[in-house]
Design a protein around this motif. Structure first.
Motif, mmCIF file in Angstrom:
data_model
loop_
_atom_site.group_PDB
_atom_site.id
_atom_site.type_symbol
_atom_site.label_atom_id
_atom_site.label_comp_id
_atom_site.label_asym_id
_atom_site.label_seq_id
_atom_site.Cartn_x
_atom_site.Cartn_y
_atom_site.Cartn_z
ATOM 1 N N LYS A 174 -9.515 -89.273 -12.145
ATOM 2 C CA LYS A 174 -9.097 -90.317 -13.075
ATOM 3 C C LYS A 174 -8.070 -91.268 -12.450
ATOM 4 O O LYS A 174 -7.904 -92.399 -12.925
ATOM 5 C CB LYS A 174 -8.515 -89.695 -14.337
ATOM 6 C CG LYS A 174 -7.178 -88.989 -14.123
ATOM 7 C CD LYS A 174 -6.584 -88.507 -15.433
ATOM 8 C CE LYS A 174 -5.202 -87.906 -15.234
ATOM 9 N NZ LYS A 174 -4.592 -87.499 -16.533
ATOM 10 N N ASP A 177 -9.191 -94.595 -11.476
ATOM 11 C CA ASP A 177 -9.626 -95.428 -12.600
ATOM 12 C C ASP A 177 -11.137 -95.710 -12.478
ATOM 13 O O ASP A 177 -11.880 -94.870 -11.998
ATOM 14 C CB ASP A 177 -8.791 -96.716 -12.636
ATOM 15 C CG ASP A 177 -8.812 -97.396 -14.005
ATOM 16 O OD1 ASP A 177 -9.075 -96.706 -15.013
ATOM 17 O OD2 ASP A 177 -8.552 -98.600 -14.064
ATOM 18 N N TYR A 178 -11.552 -96.888 -12.893
ATOM 19 C CA TYR A 178 -12.981 -97.202 -12.864
ATOM 20 C C TYR A 178 -13.437 -97.448 -11.419
ATOM 21 O O TYR A 178 -12.800 -98.186 -10.651
ATOM 22 C CB TYR A 178 -13.289 -98.436 -13.714
ATOM 23 C CG TYR A 178 -14.740 -98.831 -13.700
ATOM 24 C CD1 TYR A 178 -15.651 -98.209 -14.558
ATOM 25 C CD2 TYR A 178 -15.197 -99.799 -12.818
ATOM 26 C CE1 TYR A 178 -16.994 -98.562 -14.551
ATOM 27 C CE2 TYR A 178 -16.545 -100.159 -12.803
ATOM 28 C CZ TYR A 178 -17.432 -99.530 -13.652
ATOM 29 O OH TYR A 178 -18.769 -99.880 -13.633
ATOM 30 N N TYR A 211 -12.369 -88.867 -16.839
ATOM 31 C CA TYR A 211 -13.355 -89.759 -16.240
ATOM 32 C C TYR A 211 -14.559 -88.980 -15.697
ATOM 33 O O TYR A 211 -15.496 -89.590 -15.150
ATOM 34 C CB TYR A 211 -12.721 -90.540 -15.091
ATOM 35 C CG TYR A 211 -11.920 -91.743 -15.515
ATOM 36 C CD1 TYR A 211 -10.682 -91.596 -16.129
ATOM 37 C CD2 TYR A 211 -12.400 -93.032 -15.310
ATOM 38 C CE1 TYR A 211 -9.938 -92.700 -16.523
ATOM 39 C CE2 TYR A 211 -11.664 -94.142 -15.707
ATOM 40 C CZ TYR A 211 -10.434 -93.974 -16.309
ATOM 41 O OH TYR A 211 -9.700 -95.071 -16.709
ATOM 42 N N ASN A 215 -18.061 -90.658 -14.423
ATOM 43 C CA ASN A 215 -18.143 -90.739 -12.954
ATOM 44 C C ASN A 215 -19.409 -90.047 -12.428
ATOM 45 O O ASN A 215 -20.126 -90.602 -11.580
ATOM 46 C CB ASN A 215 -16.913 -90.092 -12.315
ATOM 47 C CG ASN A 215 -15.699 -91.014 -12.315
ATOM 48 O OD1 ASN A 215 -15.839 -92.243 -12.400
ATOM 49 N ND2 ASN A 215 -14.513 -90.431 -12.234
#
Length: 368
Positions: A174, A177-178, A211, A215
């Motif tokens: 995480k 992030d993205y 995430y 992911n």
């Protein structure tokens, strides 16, 4: 002037008388010396010694004579020989004074130097201390030739006979992030290790990485090979099995071609619940986790840095499992067998914001 010599004839008788007196005096002295020379050295005549001394004194006054000592007085009554005057042998022969030799500096024999004897490896601890540790002859060693490593565009690759036989990857959580996995794939990345979850090092609570599901889905859709890892803070074998079951539950129907890795490591700048564990306890906990994953049919592996793998756990009890080595270096110096290597913590890859960990795998787990 002529008047100064008018009375010269009256001086003649006086001069004549003076000459006769001097002549008589000299003759008297000569006669006395002749007489004394005819006398024996030691006169038996009473008082002769005194007379001789008087005459000798007169002679010395008239003409000093140097008398040399008898030969007997020099050598204690023995006759002299020419060799007696060879006094040079009385002195010791001059010999060259030996110069002190410098003691050779003590040097450590190459075979006794742990840095060069090939029998030790250097372990650097978190507190900065270092230790040369004897390499175990019983653990399997790696056989990589690191002269065949090539770094191209910050991507580490390994070649054999001119052919690339390695695979490049990243590990994310995480904290990245993205991630745009399509760009990551185009940047030359072959696989991605995604954090599935963790246990809190203070609370002990199990946490699913927020995430993870996004992911793993998008990485698989982008054509990347996928593996996962779990950050463990288990303090018992039961907790390790609990962590492994959580991983299996959340993998569900996702395709995982790379291993499920077990990651227990030291917490920096804080205390952790695992600090109380012994080396044997850490080993048993790691084995419990990986045994559970392997029993479910997944490939599994052990993650750790050099210090952890050598000093914190007993690798002789975990040889059945692959190793994912974490060591930020141009060339790793971990002597034992490993199949993946995390070589940088500050990589840059298109599609990922900020730093990302870089990895190389010497095994194609997608075909294993």
């Amino acid at each position: 002037m002529p008047e100064d010599f008018d009375d010269r004839s009256s001086l003649a008788p006086t001069v004549v008388m003076s000459i006769l007196a001097v002549t008589a005096f000299v003759a008297l002295i000569l006669v006395a010396m002749l007489f004394l020379n005819q006398k024996p050295k030691n006169s038996a005549v009473p008082g002769g010694s005194q007379q001789a001394n008087s005459v000798q004194a007169a002679q010395e006054a008239a003409s000093p004579v140097i008398l040399y000592p008898e030969t007997d007085e020099l050598v204690g009554g023995s006759e002299l020989h020419p060799d007696d005057f060879d006094f040079w042998d009385m002195y010791p022969e001059e010999t060259e004074t030996p110069q002190p030799t410098e003691e050779p500096e003590e040097t450590t024999a190459p075979e006794d130097d742990p840095s060069t004897d090939g029998k030790h490896t250097l372990v650097q601890y978190a507190d900065g201390k270092e230790e040369w540790v004897l390499i175990s002859p019983y653990l399997p060693k790696h056989d990589y030739d690191f002269t065949k490593l090539v770094c191209q565009s910050d991507l580490m690759k390994y070649y054999e006979n001119g052919k690339q036989v390695s695979y490049t990857g990243v590990d994310i959580s995480k904290f990245q992030d993205y991630v745009d996995f399509v760009k990551v794939k185009k940047a030359g990345i072959d696989f991605v290790m995604i954090r599935l979850g963790a246990r809190g090092y203070g609370t002990g609570q199990l946490i699913l990485d927020e995430y993870f599901q996004d992911n793993i889905k998008r990485a698989t859709d982008a054509g990347l090979q996928v593996g996962v890892y779990f950050y463990s803070q288990a303090i018992s074998e039961a907790e390790a099995i609990e962590e492994a079951n959580m991983v299996l539950e959340n993998l569900g129907e996702y395709t995982v071609s790379y291993p499920v890795a077990y990651d227990m490591e030291r917490v920096e700048n804080d205390t952790a619940r695992t600090d109380i564990l012994t080396r044997d306890e850490k080993t048993a906990i790691a084995k419990a986790f990986m045994d559970t994953i392997a029993a479910a049919g997944y490939k599994t592996m052990l993650y750790g840095n050099k210090e952890w793998l050598i000093k914190e756990i007993d690798m002789s009890k975990l040889t059945a499992y692959d190793v994912w080595l974490s060591q930020a270096a141009d060339i790793p110096d971990y002597p034992y067998r490993f199949s993946m290597w995390q070589y940088s913590y500050e990589g840059f890859v298109d599609g990922i914001t900020g730093y990302v960990d870089m990895n190389i795998s010497f095994v194609n787990y997608a075909e294993k």
